[in-house]
Design an enzyme around this catalytic site. Sequence first.
Site, mmCIF file in Angstrom:
data_model
loop_
_atom_site.group_PDB
_atom_site.id
_atom_site.type_symbol
_atom_site.label_atom_id
_atom_site.label_comp_id
_atom_site.label_asym_id
_atom_site.label_seq_id
_atom_site.Cartn_x
_atom_site.Cartn_y
_atom_site.Cartn_z
ATOM 1 N N ASN A 1 0.876 -1.175 0.000
ATOM 2 C CA ASN A 1 0.000 0.000 0.000
ATOM 3 C C ASN A 1 0.913 1.226 0.000
ATOM 4 O OD1 ASN A 1 -1.857 2.015 0.418
ATOM 5 N ND2 ASN A 1 -2.234 1.516 2.574
ATOM 6 N N TRP A 2 1.049 1.812 -1.177
ATOM 7 C CA TRP A 2 1.982 2.940 -1.294
ATOM 8 C C TRP A 2 1.428 4.208 -0.647
ATOM 9 C CZ3 TRP A 2 4.339 3.008 -6.970
ATOM 10 C CH2 TRP A 2 5.019 1.803 -7.185
ATOM 11 N N LYS A 3 0.151 4.206 -0.309
ATOM 12 C CA LYS A 3 -0.508 5.405 0.248
ATOM 13 C C LYS A 3 -0.286 6.593 -0.690
ATOM 14 C CE LYS A 3 0.292 3.448 4.782
ATOM 15 N NZ LYS A 3 -0.003 3.566 6.190
ATOM 16 N N HIS B 1 -9.559 0.887 4.667
ATOM 17 C CA HIS B 1 -8.283 1.115 5.380
ATOM 18 C C HIS B 1 -8.539 2.053 6.561
ATOM 19 C CE1 HIS B 1 -4.192 2.404 6.222
ATOM 20 N NE2 HIS B 1 -3.800 1.321 5.590
ATOM 21 N N GLU C 1 -6.968 4.475 7.658
ATOM 22 C CA GLU C 1 -6.777 5.909 7.362
ATOM 23 C C GLU C 1 -8.016 6.490 6.674
ATOM 24 O OE1 GLU C 1 -2.998 5.547 5.353
ATOM 25 O OE2 GLU C 1 -2.083 4.973 7.251
ATOM 26 N N GLU D 1 -5.582 -5.445 10.236
ATOM 27 C CA GLU D 1 -4.628 -4.374 10.489
ATOM 28 C C GLU D 1 -4.960 -3.676 11.812
ATOM 29 O OE1 GLU D 1 -2.521 -3.122 6.690
ATOM 30 O OE2 GLU D 1 -4.194 -1.769 6.954
ATOM 31 N N GLY E 1 1.969 2.120 10.582
ATOM 32 C CA GLY E 1 2.859 3.263 10.435
ATOM 33 C C GLY E 1 3.499 3.710 11.737
ATOM 34 N N SER F 1 3.133 -2.328 10.209
ATOM 35 C CA SER F 1 4.588 -2.296 10.420
ATOM 36 C C SER F 1 5.270 -3.622 10.098
ATOM 37 C CB SER F 1 4.914 -1.819 11.844
ATOM 38 O OG SER F 1 4.419 -0.500 12.042
ATOM 39 N N GLY G 1 2.693 -1.180 4.238
ATOM 40 C CA GLY G 1 2.756 0.246 3.922
ATOM 41 C C GLY G 1 4.191 0.684 3.686
ATOM 42 N N GLY G 2 4.805 1.253 4.711
ATOM 43 C CA GLY G 2 6.141 1.846 4.593
ATOM 44 C C GLY G 2 7.167 0.974 3.878
#
Length: 256
Positions: free
Chosen positions: A13-15, A98, A100, A170, A176, A216, A237-238
Amino acid sequence: MNKQLRKAVIAGNWKMNNNRAQTRELLEALIPSVKDAACDVVVCVPFTDLETAVAMTKGTNIKVGAQNCHFEAKGAFTGEIAPGMLTEMGVEYVVLGHSERRQYFGETDVTVNKRVKAAIGAGLTAILCVGELLEQREQGITAELVAMQTKIALNGVEKADLDKIIIAYEPVWAIGTGKTATADQANEVCALIRGVIAELYGQDAADAMTIQYGGSMNAGNAAELVSKPDVDGGLIGGASLKAPDFTVIVNAASQD
Ligand code: PEP
């Protein structure tokens, strides 16, 4: 439960990261490095990078996903993207619900349910995110909360369409933050979600459902997380923004 009945999926997930040039650079590195993956590999990129990503990954084992879609097919919904607009471009996956989106954009279990039905109706595979807040874990209501999110999101979804759904557990406190759930915590909740699927659709459906962990996950902890019996890969993500790290995670999921 038999892990061999389902394929692990590693989805990045590149966001809201990577412009077109950065998308090209990252995919140029990833395409050769994950080409022998034994798991499915997906990159969920910003809307503006979808066209580049679809073109670059044609003929490779990398699939492309969006990070959201609307539940209507068209109309006066300024700023939204319809599922059919994604499939027309060659997009195959979409992240829905998600945390977010829930936290910053007013997404609710009910709108997530509408989006899931619209996405799978248009032929997309939905990566449906569920997970508890830290306060909810501390209150001891993780199981109820995640079961409720899962049940509402799947309300009205037919058993025959479940192969178009991946569930990503999640925990919000792990996204994150660098705080990963332990492999046992991740497995416990993934197993619990599988139990909810069994209750709703039967054990065969539960055994076939891909349930990922996200929060994470990185090159250092992925192997332990994805080795757990109910964890079928991850939503990353990251660490999905760095080709070497993402490749290590893909390789870890290819061992199981
Ligand atoms: C995510 O965005 O879904 C996620 C799991 O992020 P991170 O890996 O950075 O925690």
